[in-house]
Design a protein around this motif. Structure first.
Motif, PDB file in Angstrom:
ATOM      1  N   VAL A 103      39.533  37.930  38.091  1.00 16.05           N
ATOM      2  CA  VAL A 103      38.072  37.603  37.756  1.00 16.05           C
ATOM      3  C   VAL A 103      38.254  38.615  36.472  1.00 16.05           C
ATOM      4  CG1 VAL A 103      35.905  38.732  38.011  1.00 16.05           C
ATOM      5  CG2 VAL A 103      36.416  36.938  39.489  1.00 16.05           C
ATOM      6  N   SER A 104      38.186  39.757  36.509  1.00 15.12           N
ATOM      7  CA  SER A 104      39.058  40.463  35.151  1.00 15.12           C
ATOM      8  C   SER A 104      39.787  39.764  33.905  1.00 15.12           C
ATOM      9  CB  SER A 104      39.783  41.638  35.953  1.00 15.12           C
ATOM     10  OG  SER A 104      40.863  41.383  35.877  1.00 15.12           O
ATOM     11  N   LEU A 105      40.381  38.885  35.046  1.00  9.25           N
ATOM     12  CA  LEU A 105      41.138  37.872  33.499  1.00  9.25           C
ATOM     13  C   LEU A 105      39.793  37.535  32.559  1.00  9.25           C
ATOM     14  CD1 LEU A 105      44.892  37.217  35.376  1.00  9.25           C
ATOM     15  CD2 LEU A 105      44.374  38.440  33.703  1.00  9.25           C
ATOM     16  N   GLY A 106      39.610  36.708  34.143  1.00  9.14           N
ATOM     17  CA  GLY A 106      38.023  35.600  32.881  1.00  9.14           C
ATOM     18  C   GLY A 106      37.612  36.320  32.341  1.00  9.14           C
ATOM     19  N   ALA A 107      36.830  37.240  32.594  1.00 15.35           N
ATOM     20  CA  ALA A 107      35.896  38.002  32.908  1.00 15.35           C
ATOM     21  C   ALA A 107      36.509  38.339  30.718  1.00 15.35           C
ATOM     22  CB  ALA A 107      34.989  39.128  32.987  1.00 15.35           C
ATOM     23  N   ALA A 108      37.499  39.141  30.687  1.00 21.94           N
ATOM     24  CA  ALA A 108      38.490  39.350  29.044  1.00 21.94           C
ATOM     25  C   ALA A 108      38.336  38.599  28.562  1.00 21.94           C
ATOM     26  CB  ALA A 108      39.327  40.308  29.822  1.00 21.94           C
ATOM     27  N   GLY A 109      38.548  37.203  29.055  1.00 22.26           N
ATOM     28  CA  GLY A 109      38.839  36.172  27.931  1.00 22.26           C
ATOM     29  C   GLY A 109      37.894  35.825  27.532  1.00 22.26           C
ATOM     30  N   ASP A 133      41.888  37.318  54.066  1.00 24.46           N
ATOM     31  CA  ASP A 133      41.130  37.638  53.763  1.00 24.46           C
ATOM     32  C   ASP A 133      40.523  39.244  52.714  1.00 24.46           C
ATOM     33  OD1 ASP A 133      38.906  35.655  54.743  1.00 24.46           O
ATOM     34  OD2 ASP A 133      38.216  36.817  56.316  1.00 24.46           O
ATOM     35  N   GLY A 134      41.158  39.989  53.193  1.00 27.61           N
ATOM     36  CA  GLY A 134      41.936  41.652  52.092  1.00 27.61           C
ATOM     37  C   GLY A 134      41.998  40.846  51.203  1.00 27.61           C
ATOM     38  N   PHE A 135      43.588  40.713  51.430  1.00 30.73           N
ATOM     39  CA  PHE A 135      44.691  40.187  50.326  1.00 30.73           C
ATOM     40  C   PHE A 135      44.470  39.678  49.341  1.00 30.73           C
ATOM     41  CE2 PHE A 135      48.598  38.564  48.914  1.00 30.73           C
ATOM     42  CZ  PHE A 135      48.859  38.807  48.242  1.00 30.73           C
ATOM     43  N   SER A 136      43.456  37.897  49.672  1.00 27.15           N
ATOM     44  CA  SER A 136      42.794  37.011  48.389  1.00 27.15           C
ATOM     45  C   SER A 136      41.744  37.422  47.590  1.00 27.15           C
ATOM     46  CB  SER A 136      42.498  35.669  49.552  1.00 27.15           C
ATOM     47  OG  SER A 136      41.805  36.149  49.976  1.00 27.15           O
ATOM     48  N   ASP A 137      41.214  38.262  48.642  1.00 25.12           N
ATOM     49  CA  ASP A 137      40.391  39.075  47.502  1.00 25.12           C
ATOM     50  C   ASP A 137      40.551  39.930  46.401  1.00 25.12           C
ATOM     51  OD1 ASP A 137      37.954  37.832  49.352  1.00 25.12           O
ATOM     52  OD2 ASP A 137      37.249  38.921  50.766  1.00 25.12           O
ATOM     53  N   TYR A 138      41.462  41.077  47.164  1.00 25.04           N
ATOM     54  CA  TYR A 138      41.912  42.085  46.134  1.00 25.04           C
ATOM     55  C   TYR A 138      42.529  41.004  44.803  1.00 25.04           C
ATOM     56  CZ  TYR A 138      45.615  45.319  44.682  1.00 25.04           C
ATOM     57  OH  TYR A 138      46.039  46.174  43.774  1.00 25.04           O
ATOM     58  N   TYR A 197      38.754  32.336  36.198  1.00 24.56           N
ATOM     59  CA  TYR A 197      37.023  31.957  37.278  1.00 24.56           C
ATOM     60  C   TYR A 197      37.803  31.028  38.524  1.00 24.56           C
ATOM     61  CZ  TYR A 197      34.522  35.055  35.267  1.00 24.56           C
ATOM     62  OH  TYR A 197      34.049  36.533  34.652  1.00 24.56           O
ATOM     63  N   VAL A 198      38.326  30.086  37.464  1.00 30.97           N
ATOM     64  CA  VAL A 198      39.208  28.710  38.355  1.00 30.97           C
ATOM     65  C   VAL A 198      40.098  29.196  39.887  1.00 30.97           C
ATOM     66  CG1 VAL A 198      40.320  27.365  38.682  1.00 30.97           C
ATOM     67  CG2 VAL A 198      38.547  27.374  36.814  1.00 30.97           C
ATOM     68  N   LEU A 199      40.954  30.631  39.349  1.00 30.59           N
ATOM     69  CA  LEU A 199      42.217  31.201  39.813  1.00 30.59           C
ATOM     70  C   LEU A 199      41.218  31.691  40.621  1.00 30.59           C
ATOM     71  CD1 LEU A 199      45.060  30.935  40.156  1.00 30.59           C
ATOM     72  CD2 LEU A 199      44.803  32.886  38.602  1.00 30.59           C
ATOM     73  N   ARG A 200      40.674  31.908  40.467  1.00 32.25           N
ATOM     74  CA  ARG A 200      39.696  33.354  41.692  1.00 32.25           C
ATOM     75  C   ARG A 200      39.364  32.135  42.628  1.00 32.25           C
ATOM     76  NH1 ARG A 200      33.857  34.015  41.981  1.00 32.25           N
ATOM     77  NH2 ARG A 200      33.816  36.303  43.952  1.00 32.25           N
ATOM     78  N   THR A 201      38.658  30.962  42.504  1.00 30.63           N
ATOM     79  CA  THR A 201      38.173  30.074  43.148  1.00 30.63           C
ATOM     80  C   THR A 201      39.214  29.483  44.069  1.00 30.63           C
ATOM     81  OG1 THR A 201      36.604  29.810  41.867  1.00 30.63           O
ATOM     82  CG2 THR A 201      37.337  27.695  43.527  1.00 30.63           C
ATOM     83  N   ASP A 202      39.835  29.178  43.767  1.00 27.61           N
ATOM     84  CA  ASP A 202      41.623  29.141  44.669  1.00 27.61           C
ATOM     85  C   ASP A 202      42.916  29.372  44.635  1.00 27.61           C
ATOM     86  OD1 ASP A 202      40.287  26.250  43.549  1.00 27.61           O
ATOM     87  OD2 ASP A 202      42.505  26.025  41.100  1.00 27.61           O
ATOM     88  N   ALA A 203      42.178  31.100  45.064  1.00 21.12           N
ATOM     89  CA  ALA A 203      43.440  32.018  46.015  1.00 21.12           C
ATOM     90  C   ALA A 203      43.180  31.664  47.138  1.00 21.12           C
ATOM     91  CB  ALA A 203      42.524  33.937  45.242  1.00 21.12           C
TER      92      ALA A 203
END
Length: 248
Positions: free
Chosen positions: A211-217, A200-205, A106-112
């Motif tokens: 997020v899927s990594l964070g959710a799974a963990g 925007d598009g690339f970073s959102d992707y 989730y932190v990585l998602r914020t910093d992406a």
């Protein structure tokens, strides 16, 4: 003959069932880590090392879960105190590691966005339209795949390619075009030129996969928290009925 009766015996078989679920979650973690890692691999030139460390971490954790599920299943069925205790300790460690991996996702998602912006900006100087280097190919792939041009807009290419020229991947080449085609900053290219920047598009992707990594963990860590409680309870019951004193 079972040493446990009543609720303790029921929890024993519940723990055995949880171990089968843990085995499946270990496979899921490996699949998620490998899947996201494969997605990131195509864009490794634009991604920082931490984008690959979390998927690898989840793969390692998933493999470890598959191994330690043996201790839980065998220990629960045989009512072996040492095996169940070992399972409890290892599962507690896995719980902490998974929670850390989930939070990191989730932190990585914020910093992406910030991390990718730095990489994209720095790599623009390596774009050579007449040379097929990896950076050139990747920029063309990203601009075609995400219908974008430059980092924030097509104007970003002015520092590298001048005020007029743009990579052909910045434009949609009309069907049936014969001969040469110009992709420029001029008004004549406005109809085919990608109007949005790639950030925007690339970073959102990329962030969506983080997020899927964070959710799974996090989700699997919550399941394992209950497994730790069950395992500790079973270990305590076995210890009492076997008359074991001390920690071991």
């Amino acid at each position: 003959m079972s040493l446990l009766t009543g609720s303790a015996n029921a929890v024993k078989y519940t723990l055995f069932g949880f171990n089968l679920i843990f085995l499946i979650t270990g496979i899921i973690l490996i699949a998620v880590g490998a899947g996201v890692g494969a997605v990131y691999t195509g864009y490794e030139l634009f991604l920082a090392g931490k984008f690959f460390s979390i998927p690898t971490f989840l793969i390692v954790i998933g493999s470890f879960i598959i191994v330690i599920s043996f201790f839980g299943c065998w220990g629960a069925l045989k009512e072996n105190y040492c095996l169940v205790l070992s399972f409890s300790i290892m599962l507690a460690i896995i719980f902490i590691l998974e929670l850390a991996a989930g939070i990191s996702g989730y932190v990585l998602r914020t910093d992406a966005s910030d991390l990718i912006k730095k990489s994209l900006t720095a790599s623009m100087g390596e774009y050579k339209s007449l040379e097929q280097n990896p950076t050139t190919k990747l920029w063309d792939d990203v601009q075609r795949d995400f219908d974008c041009c430059g980092v924030s807009s097509y104007k970003d290419w002015s520092t590298t390619l001048g005020d007029i020229n743009l990579p052909l991947s910045c434009c949609d080449i009309p069907v049936g075009t014969v001969g040469s085609f110009d992709c420029t900053t001029a008004v004549s290219s406005a109809g085919t030129r990608h109007s949005n920047g790639c950030l925007d598009g690339f970073s959102d992707y990329i962030a969506a996969h983080a997020v899927s990594l964070g959710a799974a963990g996090v989700v699997i860590a919550i399941l394992q928290f209950f497994g730790v409680i069950f395992a500790c309870y079973i270990a305590r019951e076995i210890k009492i009925r076997n008359g074991i004193t001390g920690f071991i």
